[in-house]
Design a protein around this motif. Sequence first.
Motif, PDB file in Angstrom:
ATOM      1  N   UNK A 171       0.801  -1.224   0.000  1.00 52.20           N
ATOM      2  CA  UNK A 171       0.000   0.000   0.000  1.00 52.20           C
ATOM      3  C   UNK A 171       0.835   1.276   0.000  1.00 52.20           C
ATOM      4  N   UNK A 172       2.113   1.159   0.242  1.00 49.62           N
ATOM      5  CA  UNK A 172       2.977   2.336   0.117  1.00 49.62           C
ATOM      6  C   UNK A 172       4.435   1.892   0.076  1.00 49.62           C
ATOM      7  N   UNK A 173       5.255   2.694  -0.596  1.00 53.89           N
ATOM      8  CA  UNK A 173       6.704   2.522  -0.556  1.00 53.89           C
ATOM      9  C   UNK A 173       7.357   3.886  -0.490  1.00 53.89           C
ATOM     10  N   UNK A 174       8.545   3.919   0.066  1.00 53.30           N
ATOM     11  CA  UNK A 174       9.304   5.170   0.116  1.00 53.30           C
ATOM     12  C   UNK A 174       9.620   5.670  -1.284  1.00 53.30           C
ATOM     13  N   UNK A 175       9.843   4.747  -2.217  1.00 54.01           N
ATOM     14  CA  UNK A 175      10.164   5.147  -3.598  1.00 54.01           C
ATOM     15  C   UNK A 175       8.993   5.890  -4.223  1.00 54.01           C
ATOM     16  N   UNK A 176       7.781   5.372  -4.046  1.00 57.73           N
ATOM     17  CA  UNK A 176       6.612   6.071  -4.583  1.00 57.73           C
ATOM     18  C   UNK A 176       6.479   7.457  -3.955  1.00 57.73           C
ATOM     19  N   UNK A 177       6.624   7.560  -2.639  1.00 60.72           N
ATOM     20  CA  UNK A 177       6.491   8.863  -1.993  1.00 60.72           C
ATOM     21  C   UNK A 177       7.553   9.823  -2.479  1.00 60.72           C
ATOM     22  N   UNK A 178       8.781   9.351  -2.642  1.00 57.90           N
ATOM     23  CA  UNK A 178       9.848  10.222  -3.141  1.00 57.90           C
ATOM     24  C   UNK A 178       9.495  10.774  -4.518  1.00 57.90           C
ATOM     25  N   UNK A 179       9.008   9.920  -5.404  1.00 57.21           N
ATOM     26  CA  UNK A 179       8.659  10.358  -6.761  1.00 57.21           C
ATOM     27  C   UNK A 179       7.520  11.385  -6.730  1.00 57.21           C
ATOM     28  N   UNK A 180       6.528  11.135  -5.892  1.00 56.86           N
ATOM     29  CA  UNK A 180       5.395  12.053  -5.807  1.00 56.86           C
ATOM     30  C   UNK A 180       5.842  13.412  -5.294  1.00 56.86           C
ATOM     31  N   UNK A 181       6.644  13.420  -4.249  1.00 58.61           N
ATOM     32  CA  UNK A 181       7.034  14.683  -3.631  1.00 58.61           C
ATOM     33  C   UNK A 181       8.110  15.414  -4.428  1.00 58.61           C
ATOM     34  N   UNK A 182       8.853  14.720  -5.251  1.00 63.52           N
ATOM     35  CA  UNK A 182       9.753  15.401  -6.172  1.00 63.52           C
ATOM     36  C   UNK A 182       8.961  16.151  -7.240  1.00 63.52           C
ATOM     37  N   UNK A 183       7.863  15.541  -7.694  1.00 68.37           N
ATOM     38  CA  UNK A 183       7.031  16.172  -8.724  1.00 68.37           C
ATOM     39  C   UNK A 183       6.118  17.244  -8.146  1.00 68.37           C
ATOM     40  N   UNK A 184       5.653  17.046  -6.914  1.00 71.16           N
ATOM     41  CA  UNK A 184       4.712  17.968  -6.277  1.00 71.16           C
ATOM     42  C   UNK A 184       5.165  18.214  -4.838  1.00 71.16           C
ATOM     43  N   UNK A 185       6.207  19.035  -4.653  1.00 75.45           N
ATOM     44  CA  UNK A 185       6.760  19.260  -3.303  1.00 75.45           C
ATOM     45  C   UNK A 185       5.704  19.791  -2.335  1.00 75.45           C
ATOM     46  N   UNK A 186       5.802  19.318  -1.101  1.00 77.72           N
ATOM     47  CA  UNK A 186       4.906  19.783  -0.063  1.00 77.72           C
ATOM     48  C   UNK A 186       3.543  19.136  -0.052  1.00 77.72           C
ATOM     49  N   UNK A 187       3.330  18.137  -0.909  1.00 80.79           N
ATOM     50  CA  UNK A 187       2.031  17.463  -0.946  1.00 80.79           C
ATOM     51  C   UNK A 187       1.728  16.828   0.408  1.00 80.79           C
ATOM     52  N   UNK A 188       0.570  17.106   1.004  1.00 77.81           N
ATOM     53  CA  UNK A 188       0.239  16.484   2.287  1.00 77.81           C
ATOM     54  C   UNK A 188      -0.031  14.993   2.144  1.00 77.81           C
ATOM     55  N   UNK A 189       0.420  14.236   3.138  1.00 76.76           N
ATOM     56  CA  UNK A 189       0.231  12.792   3.195  1.00 76.76           C
ATOM     57  C   UNK A 189      -0.584  12.476   4.440  1.00 76.76           C
ATOM     58  N   UNK A 190      -1.620  11.674   4.293  1.00 74.42           N
ATOM     59  CA  UNK A 190      -2.493  11.304   5.405  1.00 74.42           C
ATOM     60  C   UNK A 190      -2.399   9.800   5.619  1.00 74.42           C
ATOM     61  N   UNK A 191      -2.116   9.385   6.867  1.00 72.13           N
ATOM     62  CA  UNK A 191      -1.980   7.957   7.125  1.00 72.13           C
ATOM     63  C   UNK A 191      -2.039   7.678   8.621  1.00 72.13           C
ATOM     64  N   UNK A 192      -1.615   6.463   8.967  1.00 71.66           N
ATOM     65  CA  UNK A 192      -1.608   6.004  10.353  1.00 71.66           C
ATOM     66  C   UNK A 192      -0.308   6.409  11.055  1.00 71.66           C
ATOM     67  N   UNK A 193      -0.271   6.222  12.361  1.00 71.84           N
ATOM     68  CA  UNK A 193       0.927   6.553  13.131  1.00 71.84           C
ATOM     69  C   UNK A 193       2.112   5.699  12.701  1.00 71.84           C
ATOM     70  N   UNK A 194       1.878   4.441  12.330  1.00 72.74           N
ATOM     71  CA  UNK A 194       2.972   3.557  11.925  1.00 72.74           C
ATOM     72  C   UNK A 194       3.635   4.048  10.645  1.00 72.74           C
TER      73      UNK A 194
END
Length: 211
Positions: A49-72
């Motif tokens: 459901x998530x990887x650091x690689x996907x998040x890195x790519x998203x935030x490189x393209x759209x810096x500052x994008x808010x992420x909503x998730x669990x404490x873990x």
Amino acid sequence: MRITRHEHAALRLEHDGQTLLIDPGAFTAPLDGLSDVVGVIITHEHPDHWTAVHLDRILQAAPGTPIFSTAAVAAAADHLVTTVAPGQTYAVGAFSLRFFGGEHAVIHSSLPTIENLGVLVNDTFYYPGDSYALPDDVAVDMLAAPLGAPWLKIGEAMDFVLAVAPRRCFGTHDMTLSTIGRNMHRERLRWATEQHNGEFYDLDPGMSVDA
């Protein structure tokens, strides 16, 4: 609002020229067209459901994008994550978010229980993550229902669709299934959707539907 299925549990929602991503994980091919992303929802900590690689790519393209998730996920990610609890609501760009659930469906008693979020987007589209959490007192127009998982029994998935009674529905979370198994489970969820006169869509990765 346009909803596009990607591999496994990843979803792209587009509305008023803005994009919301849900659960881009390890079974999902690299996503493109990310400059319009205004938010990311990760329903729980499992890598499908998530990887650091996907998040890195998203935030490189759209810096500052808010992420909503669990404490873990917030503890594991290298980026700032807003920790969400069931019952909370947020607005991000063109999207309203209302969260439900709380716990991942049980895989086996030997495994620890983890947090999981279901999310209702724009009071129209509901995705439960890895759970059968119901969106209380909500008439769901479009539902993304799970098709296959280590925790899933198709009869329980059918009961979930019957309980939600969406006007429209499609299957997701299916990379653990063969083509034969996927088609069989789609037919079961189609039956459940049609019991309340709803319509079921066969969406393969890359296909879209409007909500």
